[in-house]
Write a protein that holds these residues in place. Structure first.
Motif, PDB file in Angstrom:
ATOM      1  N   GLN A 187       0.993  -1.622  -0.088  1.00 50.04           N
ATOM      2  CA  GLN A 187      -0.435   0.074  -0.382  1.00 50.04           C
ATOM      3  C   GLN A 187       0.726   0.887  -0.166  1.00 50.04           C
ATOM      4  O   GLN A 187       0.585   2.316   0.815  1.00 50.04           O
ATOM      5  N   ILE A 188       1.651   0.757  -1.088  1.00 52.42           N
ATOM      6  CA  ILE A 188       2.114   1.987  -1.256  1.00 52.42           C
ATOM      7  C   ILE A 188       2.625   3.024  -2.774  1.00 52.42           C
ATOM      8  O   ILE A 188       2.106   1.697  -3.184  1.00 52.42           O
ATOM      9  N   SER A 189       2.727   3.686  -3.065  1.00 56.46           N
ATOM     10  CA  SER A 189       2.282   4.780  -4.228  1.00 56.46           C
ATOM     11  C   SER A 189       4.157   3.779  -4.956  1.00 56.46           C
ATOM     12  O   SER A 189       4.810   3.891  -4.537  1.00 56.46           O
ATOM     13  N   HIS A 190       3.922   4.101  -6.174  1.00 56.22           N
ATOM     14  CA  HIS A 190       5.414   3.199  -7.026  1.00 56.22           C
ATOM     15  C   HIS A 190       6.107   4.813  -7.254  1.00 56.22           C
ATOM     16  O   HIS A 190       7.113   4.575  -6.498  1.00 56.22           O
ATOM     17  N   GLU A 191       5.523   5.864  -6.475  1.00 54.66           N
ATOM     18  CA  GLU A 191       6.604   7.257  -6.643  1.00 54.66           C
ATOM     19  C   GLU A 191       7.424   7.321  -5.567  1.00 54.66           C
ATOM     20  O   GLU A 191       8.400   6.892  -4.980  1.00 54.66           O
ATOM     21  N   PHE A 192       7.489   6.517  -4.028  1.00 55.66           N
ATOM     22  CA  PHE A 192       7.769   6.295  -2.443  1.00 55.66           C
ATOM     23  C   PHE A 192       8.348   5.265  -3.488  1.00 55.66           C
ATOM     24  O   PHE A 192       9.664   5.272  -2.628  1.00 55.66           O
ATOM     25  N   PHE A 193       8.149   3.717  -3.674  1.00 59.83           N
ATOM     26  CA  PHE A 193       8.499   2.750  -4.416  1.00 59.83           C
ATOM     27  C   PHE A 193       9.880   3.416  -4.904  1.00 59.83           C
ATOM     28  O   PHE A 193      10.839   3.034  -4.101  1.00 59.83           O
ATOM     29  N   PHE A 194       9.854   3.979  -5.646  1.00 57.20           N
ATOM     30  CA  PHE A 194      11.037   4.043  -6.911  1.00 57.20           C
ATOM     31  C   PHE A 194      12.177   5.328  -5.937  1.00 57.20           C
ATOM     32  O   PHE A 194      13.263   5.416  -5.708  1.00 57.20           O
ATOM     33  N   ASN A 195      11.588   5.669  -5.330  1.00 55.23           N
ATOM     34  CA  ASN A 195      12.517   7.283  -4.076  1.00 55.23           C
ATOM     35  C   ASN A 195      12.953   6.061  -3.356  1.00 55.23           C
ATOM     36  O   ASN A 195      14.219   6.717  -3.300  1.00 55.23           O
ATOM     37  N   GLN A 196      12.806   5.760  -2.753  1.00 51.98           N
ATOM     38  CA  GLN A 196      12.994   4.676  -1.016  1.00 51.98           C
ATOM     39  C   GLN A 196      14.055   3.842  -1.940  1.00 51.98           C
ATOM     40  O   GLN A 196      15.013   3.354  -1.397  1.00 51.98           O
ATOM     41  N   PHE A 197      14.246   2.807  -3.094  1.00 49.99           N
ATOM     42  CA  PHE A 197      14.409   2.250  -3.396  1.00 49.99           C
ATOM     43  C   PHE A 197      15.792   2.851  -3.928  1.00 49.99           C
ATOM     44  O   PHE A 197      17.285   2.084  -3.976  1.00 49.99           O
ATOM     45  N   SER A 198      15.101   3.727  -4.842  1.00 50.56           N
ATOM     46  CA  SER A 198      17.116   4.321  -4.745  1.00 50.56           C
ATOM     47  C   SER A 198      17.648   5.016  -4.339  1.00 50.56           C
ATOM     48  O   SER A 198      18.921   5.517  -4.105  1.00 50.56           O
ATOM     49  N   LEU A 199      17.413   5.318  -3.025  1.00 58.04           N
ATOM     50  CA  LEU A 199      18.198   6.200  -1.919  1.00 58.04           C
ATOM     51  C   LEU A 199      18.619   5.061  -1.908  1.00 58.04           C
ATOM     52  O   LEU A 199      19.831   5.462  -0.801  1.00 58.04           O
ATOM     53  N   GLU A 200      18.111   3.574  -1.384  1.00 60.35           N
ATOM     54  CA  GLU A 200      18.834   2.909  -0.469  1.00 60.35           C
ATOM     55  C   GLU A 200      20.211   1.940  -1.456  1.00 60.35           C
ATOM     56  O   GLU A 200      21.469   1.602  -1.119  1.00 60.35           O
ATOM     57  N   VAL A 201      19.861   2.397  -2.510  1.00 60.96           N
ATOM     58  CA  VAL A 201      20.740   1.836  -3.907  1.00 60.96           C
ATOM     59  C   VAL A 201      21.978   3.208  -3.886  1.00 60.96           C
ATOM     60  O   VAL A 201      23.020   2.642  -3.263  1.00 60.96           O
ATOM     61  N   ALA A 202      21.169   4.453  -3.998  1.00 57.23           N
ATOM     62  CA  ALA A 202      22.574   5.579  -3.625  1.00 57.23           C
ATOM     63  C   ALA A 202      23.441   5.226  -1.930  1.00 57.23           C
ATOM     64  O   ALA A 202      24.866   5.908  -1.944  1.00 57.23           O
ATOM     65  N   PRO A 205       2.795   2.169 -17.370  1.00 56.30           N
ATOM     66  CA  PRO A 205       1.747   3.217 -16.375  1.00 56.30           C
ATOM     67  C   PRO A 205       2.452   4.000 -14.886  1.00 56.30           C
ATOM     68  O   PRO A 205       1.588   4.174 -14.606  1.00 56.30           O
ATOM     69  N   PHE A 206       3.475   3.868 -15.059  1.00 56.94           N
ATOM     70  CA  PHE A 206       4.641   4.775 -14.190  1.00 56.94           C
ATOM     71  C   PHE A 206       4.766   6.057 -14.742  1.00 56.94           C
ATOM     72  O   PHE A 206       4.712   7.547 -13.914  1.00 56.94           O
ATOM     73  N   PHE A 207       4.854   6.344 -15.876  1.00 57.38           N
ATOM     74  CA  PHE A 207       5.086   7.911 -16.778  1.00 57.38           C
ATOM     75  C   PHE A 207       4.399   7.930 -17.741  1.00 57.38           C
ATOM     76  O   PHE A 207       4.700   6.964 -18.711  1.00 57.38           O
ATOM     77  N   ASP A 208       3.967   9.514 -17.975  1.00 55.22           N
ATOM     78  CA  ASP A 208       2.522   9.623 -18.216  1.00 55.22           C
ATOM     79  C   ASP A 208       2.605  10.950 -18.812  1.00 55.22           C
ATOM     80  O   ASP A 208       4.164  12.042 -18.106  1.00 55.22           O
ATOM     81  N   THR A 209       1.759  12.000 -19.803  1.00 55.83           N
ATOM     82  CA  THR A 209       2.241  13.496 -19.802  1.00 55.83           C
ATOM     83  C   THR A 209       1.874  13.618 -18.493  1.00 55.83           C
ATOM     84  O   THR A 209       1.800  15.337 -17.961  1.00 55.83           O
ATOM     85  N   GLU A 210       0.989  13.436 -17.450  1.00 53.38           N
ATOM     86  CA  GLU A 210       0.395  13.627 -15.687  1.00 53.38           C
ATOM     87  C   GLU A 210       1.296  13.566 -15.142  1.00 53.38           C
ATOM     88  O   GLU A 210       1.542  13.951 -13.875  1.00 53.38           O
ATOM     89  N   ILE A 211       2.358  12.365 -15.471  1.00 49.19           N
ATOM     90  CA  ILE A 211       3.298  12.211 -14.492  1.00 49.19           C
ATOM     91  C   ILE A 211       5.201  12.469 -14.763  1.00 49.19           C
ATOM     92  O   ILE A 211       5.134  11.824 -15.772  1.00 49.19           O
ATOM     93  N   ASN A 212       5.582  12.723 -13.864  1.00 45.56           N
ATOM     94  CA  ASN A 212       6.457  12.952 -13.914  1.00 45.56           C
ATOM     95  C   ASN A 212       7.800  11.860 -12.827  1.00 45.56           C
ATOM     96  O   ASN A 212       7.373  11.393 -11.944  1.00 45.56           O
ATOM     97  N   ILE A 213       8.962  11.789 -13.656  1.00 44.77           N
ATOM     98  CA  ILE A 213       9.115  11.209 -12.722  1.00 44.77           C
ATOM     99  C   ILE A 213      10.210  11.691 -11.320  1.00 44.77           C
ATOM    100  O   ILE A 213      10.541  12.899 -11.516  1.00 44.77           O
ATOM    101  N   PRO A 214       9.641  10.448 -10.056  1.00 45.23           N
ATOM    102  CA  PRO A 214       9.811  11.378  -9.078  1.00 45.23           C
ATOM    103  C   PRO A 214      11.123  11.579  -8.455  1.00 45.23           C
ATOM    104  O   PRO A 214      12.572  10.488  -9.014  1.00 45.23           O
ATOM    105  N   GLU A 215      11.442  12.657  -7.424  1.00 49.68           N
ATOM    106  CA  GLU A 215      12.231  12.911  -6.614  1.00 49.68           C
ATOM    107  C   GLU A 215      12.434  12.740  -5.393  1.00 49.68           C
ATOM    108  O   GLU A 215      11.271  13.114  -4.535  1.00 49.68           O
ATOM    109  N   PRO A 216      13.835  12.005  -5.398  1.00 44.60           N
ATOM    110  CA  PRO A 216      15.372  11.775  -5.979  1.00 44.60           C
ATOM    111  C   PRO A 216      15.976  10.799  -6.519  1.00 44.60           C
ATOM    112  O   PRO A 216      16.531  10.481  -7.019  1.00 44.60           O
ATOM    113  N   ALA A 217      14.315   9.600  -7.263  1.00 41.96           N
ATOM    114  CA  ALA A 217      15.121   9.050  -7.759  1.00 41.96           C
ATOM    115  C   ALA A 217      15.683   9.473  -8.757  1.00 41.96           C
ATOM    116  O   ALA A 217      16.657   8.745  -9.917  1.00 41.96           O
TER     117      ALA A 217
END
Length: 128
Positions: free
Chosen positions: A30-45, A73-85
């Motif tokens: 029950q997390i957003s994919h933006e939260f997932f991408f950011n937390q995953f990327s932060l753990e990589v960093a 479904p993660f990116f389209d004209t309405e959705i930007n790539i999340p930060e800090p990912a």
């Protein structure tokens, strides 16, 4: 499975998550994919910063994640790539080549990626 465990598996066993697996994980936890991408990327960093993962493994994982982040479904004209990912992706990308003002003997990973990761980690907190 935790995000930290997913990153560990991605960097050491080359078992990178697919888009479907990310969607399932986000739905189950029950997390957003933006939260997932950011937390995953932060753990990589963080893993790179703590020298638990090599630059090559982190760069490959971030390239893989970027490919997923920039597709439906993660990116389209309405959705930007999340930060800090996105910034983390760019920071690892900056270690792939010599920049125009780099001296021939300078290592782009040490000159660009390592300090960039350090700065990003100062600004953002990783939450499990």
């Amino acid at each position: 499975m935790s995000i930290k465990a997913l990153v560990e598996s991605s960097t050491t066993q080359e078992d990178k998550p697919t888009a479907d697996e990310i969607l399932l994980y986000c739905g189950t936890t029950q997390i957003s994919h933006e939260f997932f991408f950011n937390q995953f990327s932060l753990e990589v960093a963080r893993g790179f910063h703590e020298q638990r993962y090599t630059y090559e493994d982190c760069d490959a994982v971030m390239n893989h994640l970027f490919n997923i982040m920039t597709t439906a479904p993660f990116f389209d004209t309405e959705i930007n790539i999340p930060e800090p990912a996105f910034s983390i992706f760019l920071t690892f990308d900056s270690g792939e080549y010599h920049h125009p003002h780099d001296l021939p003997h300078e290592n782009p990973i040490e000159k660009h990626t390592r300090p960039g990761v350090s700065e990003i980690l100062k600004l953002h907190t990783y939450r499990e």
